[in-house]
Design an enzyme around this catalytic site. Sequence first.
Site, PDB file in Angstrom:
ATOM      1  N   ARG A  92       1.002  -1.335   0.046  1.00 58.44           N
ATOM      2  CA  ARG A  92       0.002   0.085   0.006  1.00 58.44           C
ATOM      3  C   ARG A  92       0.819   1.377   0.160  1.00 58.44           C
ATOM      4  NH1 ARG A  92      -4.747  -1.840   4.084  1.00 58.44           N
ATOM      5  NH2 ARG A  92      -5.338  -3.440   3.327  1.00 58.44           N
ATOM      6  N   SER A 185      -7.834  -1.220   1.187  1.00 58.30           N
ATOM      7  CA  SER A 185      -9.130  -1.486   2.260  1.00 58.30           C
ATOM      8  C   SER A 185      -9.799  -0.297   2.778  1.00 58.30           C
ATOM      9  CB  SER A 185      -8.312  -2.255   3.319  1.00 58.30           C
ATOM     10  OG  SER A 185      -9.352  -2.861   4.222  1.00 58.30           O
ATOM     11  N   HIS A 186      -9.610  -0.107   3.938  1.00 58.69           N
ATOM     12  CA  HIS A 186     -10.213   1.161   4.539  1.00 58.69           C
ATOM     13  C   HIS A 186      -9.510   2.659   4.484  1.00 58.69           C
ATOM     14  CE1 HIS A 186      -7.411  -0.728   7.036  1.00 58.69           C
ATOM     15  NE2 HIS A 186      -7.438   0.222   7.855  1.00 58.69           N
ATOM     16  N   ASP A 350     -16.610  -1.361   4.757  1.00 58.66           N
ATOM     17  CA  ASP A 350     -15.590  -0.652   4.365  1.00 58.66           C
ATOM     18  C   ASP A 350     -15.336  -0.448   2.930  1.00 58.66           C
ATOM     19  OD1 ASP A 350     -14.309  -3.354   4.198  1.00 58.66           O
ATOM     20  OD2 ASP A 350     -12.223  -2.465   4.498  1.00 58.66           O
ATOM     21  N   ASP A 352     -13.292  -2.302   0.749  1.00 61.75           N
ATOM     22  CA  ASP A 352     -13.048  -3.504  -0.090  1.00 61.75           C
ATOM     23  C   ASP A 352     -14.168  -4.492   0.385  1.00 61.75           C
ATOM     24  OD1 ASP A 352     -11.617  -3.871   2.165  1.00 61.75           O
ATOM     25  OD2 ASP A 352     -10.460  -5.469   1.201  1.00 61.75           O
ATOM     26  N   ASP A 354     -14.438  -6.228   3.338  1.00 55.17           N
ATOM     27  CA  ASP A 354     -14.202  -6.963   4.343  1.00 55.17           C
ATOM     28  C   ASP A 354     -14.175  -6.687   5.712  1.00 55.17           C
ATOM     29  OD1 ASP A 354     -12.000  -5.473   4.633  1.00 55.17           O
ATOM     30  OD2 ASP A 354     -10.504  -7.047   4.267  1.00 55.17           O
ATOM     31  N   ARG A 355     -14.434  -5.520   6.106  1.00 58.05           N
ATOM     32  CA  ARG A 355     -14.681  -4.997   7.584  1.00 58.05           C
ATOM     33  C   ARG A 355     -16.290  -4.831   7.776  1.00 58.05           C
ATOM     34  NH1 ARG A 355      -9.260  -2.461   9.843  1.00 58.05           N
ATOM     35  NH2 ARG A 355      -7.932  -3.399   8.243  1.00 58.05           N
ATOM     36  N   THR A 418      -2.083 -10.748  14.182  1.00 60.56           N
ATOM     37  CA  THR A 418      -2.974  -9.800  13.190  1.00 60.56           C
ATOM     38  C   THR A 418      -2.576 -10.329  11.943  1.00 60.56           C
ATOM     39  OG1 THR A 418      -3.097  -8.024  14.800  1.00 60.56           O
ATOM     40  CG2 THR A 418      -3.893  -7.481  12.642  1.00 60.56           C
ATOM     41  N   GLU A 437     -11.133 -10.152  14.175  1.00 58.13           N
ATOM     42  CA  GLU A 437     -10.314  -9.480  14.618  1.00 58.13           C
ATOM     43  C   GLU A 437     -10.743  -8.189  15.260  1.00 58.13           C
ATOM     44  OE1 GLU A 437      -6.485 -10.287  11.561  1.00 58.13           O
ATOM     45  OE2 GLU A 437      -7.874  -8.794  10.968  1.00 58.13           O
ATOM     46  N   SER A 439     -10.351  -5.240  14.709  1.00 57.13           N
ATOM     47  CA  SER A 439     -10.341  -4.256  13.623  1.00 57.13           C
ATOM     48  C   SER A 439     -11.223  -4.384  12.745  1.00 57.13           C
ATOM     49  CB  SER A 439      -8.688  -4.007  13.005  1.00 57.13           C
ATOM     50  OG  SER A 439      -8.517  -5.397  12.451  1.00 57.13           O
ATOM     51  N   LYS A 450     -11.850 -12.169   5.870  1.00 54.90           N
ATOM     52  CA  LYS A 450     -12.883 -11.531   6.694  1.00 54.90           C
ATOM     53  C   LYS A 450     -14.027 -10.967   5.785  1.00 54.90           C
ATOM     54  CE  LYS A 450      -9.970  -7.413   7.471  1.00 54.90           C
ATOM     55  NZ  LYS A 450      -8.463  -7.851   7.423  1.00 54.90           N
TER      56      LYS A 450
END
Length: 627
Positions: A92, A185-186, A350, A352, A354-355, A418, A437, A439, A450
Amino acid sequence: MAVPSLRLEGCFALSVLPSTSISPLIAAPRVVAAAPRPIPLFRRSLHSPISRRSCRFAVKASSAPPTAEELKISTIPTKPVEGQKTGTSGLRKKVKVFQEENYLANWIQALFNSLPPEDYKGGVLVLGGDGRYFNREAAQIIIKIAAGNCVGKILVGRDGLMSTPAVSAVIRKRGANGGFIMSASHNPGGPEYDWGIKFNYSSGQPAPESITDKIYGNTLSISEIKIADIPDVDLSSLGVISYGNFSVEVIDPVSDYLELMENVFDFELIKGLVSRPDFRFTFDAMHAVTGAYAKPIFVDRLGASLDCISNGVPLEDFGHGHPDPNLTYAKDLVKIMYAEDAPDFGAASDGDGDRNMILGRGFFITPSDSVAIIAANAEAAIPYFKDGTKGLARSMPTSGALDRVASKLNLPFFEVPTGWKFFGNLMDAGKLSICGEESFGTGSDHIREKDGIWAVLAWLSIIAYQNKDKKVGEKLVSVADIAKEHWATYGRNFFSRYDYEECESEGANKMMEYLRDVISKTKSGEKYGNYALQFADDFAYTDPVDGSIASKQGLRFVFTDGSRIIYRLSGTGSAGATIRIYIEQFEPDVSKHETDAQTALKPLIDLALSISKLSEFTGREKPTVIT
């Protein structure tokens, strides 16, 4: 008499040559063992993937020539660039870094250089992303380099869209060799913000450190990029386009994932809840990838009204927002759920997909509690778990709420570093069903990532099951009721996380080294204010499946009453360092369960800041985000 089959090395490894005579006209690649897939043969020029030189073969056969355009491969010279160390969730950086000459291309080629040839040559790879800025350009680069490295087929989501959990689901359903996920991601998106890339293996899980370490090593010595000379692929229309032995299939990013969700959950049970006139819920897609999934799942399949979805159109810059579903960045959802006439259930996902964040009316469910509550109710409320769960697991910083469920249900339990890849090993070995997790990541062994939508459907399933016998007009069992009942059974783990984002790396690293020095000098029983130390360490993990060791995974101070303080540097940012401090205290007394978490944890929070000297090392007086 059986006719031997021959295979050509390089990008033409799929060409099986039955009953032919081969006359080398120029120095040719050597011929090796048999290959699986025949193609029509004719006199043709075969271009070597090693250089721009062509190798010609005279091939005698009666078959008609192929109609597909012949694939041509170019070798582009390159040189290493700095800063391509892969973190826990891929590489990233800021968009402008990825736009530098060969920056992305180097990493993609280094990945192919790191994989065993049998893991991709002639195989199928999946490609998808969260819709953020630069994904369209990146998708074309990835497709061309994949073709240049002899990949047989790319399955790509329409418009390049596909959530991270959906990529994992497609890999598993289609038997793909792996897949690329274009996402940070986020993290925020747009020309001035973040972009990211990661690779998932054939089980659908993120590549292990053994591969990501090889990728980084190869980025330090890379000298050439193999790329196919093909035009950009139209990603807006479903269908297949072929170039010689290589093809791209643009697929619906939702259908395979939706089919899986229908096999995991009782959609009719959920539909019965969602369609009740006395139940309302809202889902905030945060202008991210789950906007593409929300309407087909919640509206078209489950019968919810369209107005239950907010920020449902995926945008390249996430509508100038920060697509991180927490109390700070999903403030619009929080405001709705804490209003006087709030819906019964609220959720967000989020960038992508996954959260997740789960809220009831005026009530926030911590991610640590969420996975524990899902695990405690899974067998009764979710058909996928009707025969029981194999085991439970959490990341080390996540609260011990899940431990207590595992203990009460007599289930195997694992504490891992993690990173979702650690859960994946346990799942593949048949040891793990549900995990999470702190997070905001929750999931199960239905895939190897996730899964935000899965967590929302799990909560809707639990609420629907708890209210299945309630008639319209009767008081419904609420999200808060479910959480309080859980605490009464298992006790409450008060938990909070303080994030200090984009700290100067030098100060953050000095703070961690200082804490390691403190830990090296601590002794059991030592007093820290009103707390007595049980132990302090730098968490290390030995994988029970493959024996691999992950060290330096977080600094822990664990006290005799079960309270914990944990310090970590996050690997999910694109700039600077994010310091995370986790504070936890177990409370068995039901009369104290409704105390505000920040009030209950204040003595530990003060102690955590004092032990670390965070302000002194970083200059930060307040966290960016409090969870």
